[in-house]
Every structure is written in structure tokens, then in C-alpha cells.
Design an enzyme around this catalytic site. Structure first.
Site, PDB file in Angstrom:
ATOM      1  N   ARG A  69       0.851  -1.192   0.000  1.00 12.95           N
ATOM      2  CA  ARG A  69       0.000   0.000   0.000  1.00 12.95           C
ATOM      3  C   ARG A  69       0.882   1.236   0.000  1.00 12.95           C
ATOM      4  NH1 ARG A  69      -2.997   3.067   4.553  1.00 12.95           N
ATOM      5  NH2 ARG A  69      -4.015   4.677   3.287  1.00 12.95           N
TER       6      ARG A  69
ATOM      7  N   HIS B 135      -2.816  11.012   0.331  1.00 14.02           N
ATOM      8  CA  HIS B 135      -2.425  10.809   1.735  1.00 14.02           C
ATOM      9  C   HIS B 135      -1.963  12.164   2.263  1.00 14.02           C
ATOM     10  CE1 HIS B 135      -1.186   7.487   4.685  1.00 14.02           C
ATOM     11  NE2 HIS B 135      -0.967   8.608   5.318  1.00 14.02           N
TER      12      HIS B 135
ATOM     13  N   GLU C 182      -7.643   8.446   5.529  1.00 11.93           N
ATOM     14  CA  GLU C 182      -8.033   9.061   6.804  1.00 11.93           C
ATOM     15  C   GLU C 182      -8.581  10.480   6.675  1.00 11.93           C
ATOM     16  OE1 GLU C 182      -4.960   8.648   9.709  1.00 11.93           O
ATOM     17  OE2 GLU C 182      -5.117   6.480   9.661  1.00 11.93           O
TER      18      GLU C 182
ATOM     19  N   ASN D 184      -7.848   1.745   9.443  1.00 20.16           N
ATOM     20  CA  ASN D 184      -6.542   1.996  10.072  1.00 20.16           C
ATOM     21  C   ASN D 184      -6.805   2.015  11.571  1.00 20.16           C
ATOM     22  OD1 ASN D 184      -5.774   2.446   7.441  1.00 20.16           O
ATOM     23  ND2 ASN D 184      -5.251   4.596   7.697  1.00 20.16           N
TER      24      ASN D 184
ATOM     25  N   TYR E 167      -5.142   2.059  15.491  1.00 19.88           N
ATOM     26  CA  TYR E 167      -3.975   2.260  16.358  1.00 19.88           C
ATOM     27  C   TYR E 167      -4.300   2.112  17.828  1.00 19.88           C
ATOM     28  CZ  TYR E 167      -1.370   3.482  12.248  1.00 19.88           C
ATOM     29  OH  TYR E 167      -0.765   3.408  11.027  1.00 19.88           O
TER      30      TYR E 167
ATOM     31  N   GLU F 242      -3.987  -0.170   7.924  1.00 18.60           N
ATOM     32  CA  GLU F 242      -2.848   0.271   8.740  1.00 18.60           C
ATOM     33  C   GLU F 242      -2.986  -0.261  10.157  1.00 18.60           C
ATOM     34  OE1 GLU F 242      -1.909   4.461   8.988  1.00 18.60           O
ATOM     35  OE2 GLU F 242      -2.279   4.717   6.846  1.00 18.60           O
TER      36      GLU F 242
HETATM   37  C1  GCO Z   1      -2.180   7.811  10.089  1.00 22.83           C
HETATM   38  C2  GCO Z   1      -1.477   7.949   8.831  1.00 22.83           C
HETATM   39  C3  GCO Z   1      -0.013   7.584   8.859  1.00 22.83           C
HETATM   40  C4  GCO Z   1       0.691   7.739  10.200  1.00 22.83           C
HETATM   41  C5  GCO Z   1       0.547   6.484  11.038  1.00 22.83           C
HETATM   42  C6  GCO Z   1       1.296   6.631  12.356  1.00 22.83           C
HETATM   43  O1  GCO Z   1      -2.847   6.797  10.261  1.00 22.83           O
HETATM   44  O2  GCO Z   1      -2.125   8.757  10.867  1.00 22.83           O
HETATM   45  O3  GCO Z   1      -2.101   7.161   7.837  1.00 22.83           O
HETATM   46  O4  GCO Z   1       0.504   8.508   7.929  1.00 22.83           O
HETATM   47  O5  GCO Z   1       2.061   7.978   9.984  1.00 22.83           O
HETATM   48  O6  GCO Z   1      -0.769   6.260  11.352  1.00 22.83           O
HETATM   49  O7  GCO Z   1       0.723   7.638  13.121  1.00 22.83           O
END
Ligand code: GCO
Length: 438
Positions: free
Chosen positions: A77, A121, A166, A285, A287, A347
Site C-alpha cells: 500500500r 495521503h 483518513e 486503520n 492504532y 494500517e
Molecule cells: C495515520 C497515517 C499515517 C501515520 C501512522 C502513524 O494513520 O495517521 O495514515 O501517515 O504515519 O498512522 O501515526
């Protein structure tokens, strides 16, 4: 450590983005983006760090593709930089820009890896921002023209398409609180930028498909919203609408959360059929979860963000909560049901202060633990019925982490920013064995 088993056709990948790894910001006819402007503005980027070299992927992509081949991933990706293709964000495409991505995409294909292309992006051409950027509906039209150019050129080789990365982060960090480019602080008045990005998404899906593109989806950042106090349920519902539903509901249901209607542009409902284009996959994505409380005195917002306590942290200040990924996926599964296409985890990753040790290796056990824990949670969600088809680790390489610069290292591969030397970390070798079922 026993790794969960995934289906033999499960798609393993790695993710990057143009501005974070390419460098060469003044080469190949590329025009300035809002992130060039932002990084050139004092005080916006940690230690004043710049991305004009970054990981120099623009020149070193053959070496990076060889690393992907060694991993054995099925897909890569990447994002295409709009200002390389249309330096002013409109008009005839820049042949050098198209030529660079021809070479890059061909090399990825020749390595037996499927290119998964994000059209945008966050690197909006500065000229587009000068005319309003995502605050202007016209930008959605510009973006559709850009998507048409890319579809016509690359539909024969690109295997997965993602119009926007995002839009939530662009709206909130770029226009709401100003931590990211273009640095506007509009708070809830930034919500029209979400609508214009979603309109751009829908128009781009139409343009890509008209050019013969297949396998078109999304990639949005989603987080479970956790109230930190007993009285924070209303705040949690509002923040869930702002962070998650504002982007998923229109795309999947053709509706917007009621509580946000008053912040959307007049006539927004007329655009919903365009936004709600059927998708081949929904990219998530993930986190971390997001804590929330009721607003304190003087806070103009109906919520207050709070840290999630009690979990290990990454060096990017993210709590490490694998089971929240399972919770998020099950929530999407139950909330959107038959409106939810197959999911790609587009992600997932973590940053640590990785260094090359005296043995010339990079020992990153925390990242291996992070990835293992999240893949166990992913497998549990799949066992509970969530249809997930692939997982893209963020990121292949250490890279420019936006306003935090280069300190947060997310890569499976360490980058020495003085020499640009690549060193696969222990997690790279771990991920290779996982991907290759070794
Ligand atoms: C995001 C972006 C990435 C970041 C990654 C780490 O999800 O914020 O797609 O560019 O670098 O997530 O924070």
C-alpha cells in the site's frame, strides 16, 4: 510465541505514504503541497525537521521493493503524490510524475507484489489549498479529475484502490485543531471538510471505475471511544459520531449522524447518493482506543479527550490495547451488518525508539509483541464472524511522522537518516516468517 493461523488467501501487506518516505520534493516536476508549506513554517514540526529527503524512496525504491520481496508480502500500500501528477492540482498531468509512478508500480508488479494505491495521503497541492482546499466543494471536483487521470493510467496494474487516506485526521488535525497541515483551527466548523472529502471519495470511486479500476475501497482511521467517567456516555456518543460515524455512515449507509447535521454544508443530503458508492472493501486503520469525558468549564466542545490509562505506551503516546481492535471490528460488524463489505486492515503498527545495536541488528521485541497481540485480536474477530481479507503493517520503513518528525519510528525496517541505510529489524524477520507461514 504461537502465531494465529490466517486463511491461505489472506492478503499480507505493508503500508507507506508518499510525503513520509519519498523525499525529492523539488524533483520530477513536483509542485508544492500543503505539507511542504507546513514543514517550512517555524514551530510546526518537531526539531524543525523537513521531508525534502525523508527516506529517499524516490531514488531508493528498488532497494525497498527488494525488502518487500524478502518479506514475501502480497501487496504494497503506497500513495501517489497529487502534486507530482498535477503540480497545481488541476489541468494536464505532469509526464515526469506519471513516469515515476509507472516505474514504481511496474517494479512492484515485477516483484510479484500487488500495488495498493492511495490517491491522496494528505499532500494537497498548495494551489488547491489557496483556493479553499477541503473547505471548498470545488476541491472535490478537482480530486475527481485527478482520480480520472490515475485510473486511466494505472487501472491495468493497480490491484486495490483507496481514494483518500483518513479523511477524519485531515478534517480534525488539519482543519479542526491545526496540528497538521494546513494548520487551521476551526473546531466544529471544520466538519464541512469531512463532507467535501467524502464527496471527493464518491466522485473518485465513480471516476476510477469508469476507467476500469477494480477493487476500490477506503482507508479511514477508526477508534473505539471509551468514556473514562460514569457520566461521559453522552460525550462518548458525540465523539463516536465525530470520529467514526461521520465517515463510515455516509459511505456505508448513505446517512450522517443526526447530531452533526447542523455543522454540514447546506444541501449535504443531495450528495449522499454520490458518497455512498458501493465498495469492494472497507479499509480500517487502527492504532488505539480514544478516551473521553464530559467537557470541563469553558470548553466549547460537548466532549473532552482523555488519555487511556493503565496500558503500555508507544513512543507516539499511543496506549497498546489489542483487544480494542477486536471490539472495533465487532462493533462495525454489528452496526453496519450487510452494508459492510469485506474489511482490509489498511494500517496497524507502533512506534518505538529503535536503534541499531552493536551487533548491527535492531532489536524491537515491543513491536513483535504489538503485532502479535493485534493479530490475535484480529483472528478472534474473524472467528466471531467479521469478514477481514487482509492486513497491512504500518510501516515498511521508518518515516516522517508528520508534526512529530522522525523520532517516532514505525518501520519494520530501520532507516538511518544520515546515511539512508536500511536495516531490517527483528520484527521484519518475525513478520516474514508469519507471512510465509514458516
Ligand atoms: C495515520 C497515517 C499515517 C501515520 C501512522 C502513524 O494513520 O495517521 O495514515 O501517515 O504515519 O498512522 O501515526
Amino acid at each position: 510465541m504461537q502465531n494465529p493461523n490466517f486463511p491461505p488467501d489472506f492478503l499480507w501487506g505493508v503500508s507507506t505514504s508518499a510525503f513520509q518516505i519519498e523525499g525529492a520534493t523539488s524533483e520530477g516536476g513536483r509542485g508544492p503541497s500543503i505539507w511542504d508549506t507546513f514543514t517550512a513554517t517555524d514551530g510546526k514540526i518537531a526539531r524543525g525537521e523537513q521531508a525534502n529527503v525523508a527516506a529517499d524512496h524516490y531514488h531508493r525504491y528498488p532497494e525497498d521493493i527488494a525488502l518487500m520481496s524478502e518479506l514475501g508480502v502480497g501487496a504494497y500500500r503506497m500513495s501517489i503524490a497529487w502534486p507530482r501528477i498535477q503540480p497545481d492540482g488541476k489541468g494536464a498531468p505532469n509526464p515526469e510524475g506519471l513516469g515515476f509512478y509507472d516505474k514504481l508500480i511496474d517494479a512492484v508488479c515485477e516483484a510479484g507484489i500487488a500495488p495498493a494505491v492511495t490517491l491522496y495521503h494528505w499532500d494537497t497541492p498548495q494551489a488547491v489549498e489557496d483556493e479553499g482546499g477541503w473547505l471548498s466543494r470545488a476541491t472535490a471536483e478537482r480530486f475527481a479529475e485527478y482520480a480520472h487521470i490515475l485510473g486511466e493510467r494505472f487501472a491495468d496494474r493497480v490491484k486495490l484502490w483507496i481514494p483518500l487516506n483518513e479523511p477524519m485526521v485531515m478534517s480534525i488535525f488539519g482543519y479542526g485543531i491545526g496540528e497538521y497541515a494546513p494548520g487551521q483551527v476551526l473546531l466544529l466548523d471544520a466538519i464541512p471538510t469531512a463532507h467535501h472529502q467524502l464527496l471527493a471519495h464518491g466522485l473518485a470511486v465513480q471516476a476510477l471505475r469508469a476507467a476500469g479500476a477494480t477493487n476500490v475501497g477506503t482507508a479511514n482511521n477508526h477508534s473505539p471511544v471509551w468514556p473514562v467517567d460514569d457520566d461521559a456516555q453522552d460525550a462518548a456518543e458525540y465523539l463516536d459520531a465525530l470520529l467514526n460515524r461521520l465517515y463510515a455512515d455516509p459511505v456505508l449507509l448513505g446517512t450522517y449522524p443526526e447530531q452533526l447535521h447542523r455543522h454540514l454544508p447546506a444541501g449535504f443530503a443531495d450528495d449522499l447518493p454520490t458518497i455512498a458508492q458501493p465498495l469492494d472493501f472497507y479499509g480500517i486503520n487502527y492504532y488505539e482506543p480514544q478516551g473521553v469525558a464530559m467537557p470541563g468549564p469553558g470548553n466549547p466542545l460537548p466532549f473532552e479527550l482523555r488519555d487511556i490509562e493503565g496500558y503500555p505506551m508507544t513512543t507516539n503516546d499511543s496506549p497498546i490495547v489489542p483487544h480494542a481492535l477486536r471490539e472495533l471490528l465487532l462493533d462495525f460488524h454489528h452496526r453496519y451488518r450487510d452494508k459492510l463489505p469485506p474489511i482490509q486492515i489498511t494500517e496497524n503498527g507502533c512506534s518505538f525508539a529503535d536503534e541499531v545495536a552493536e551487533d548491527s541488528r535492531v532489536h524491537d521485541p515491543e513491536r513483535i509483541d504489538f503485532l502479535h497481540g493485534h493479530l490475535v485480536a484480529l483472528r478472534e474477530a474473524m472467528d466471531a464472524g467479521v469478514d477481514v481479507r487482509g492486513y497491512f503493517c504500518w510501516s515498511l520503513l521508518d518515516n516522517f511522522e508528520w508534526s512529530k518528525g522522525y523520532a517516532p519510528r514505525f518501520g519494520l525496517v530501520h532507516v538511518d537518516y544520515e546515511t539512508l541505510r536500511r536495516t531490517p529489524k527483528d520484527s521484519f524477520h518475525w513478520y516474514r516468517k508469519l507471512v510465509r507461514h514458516e
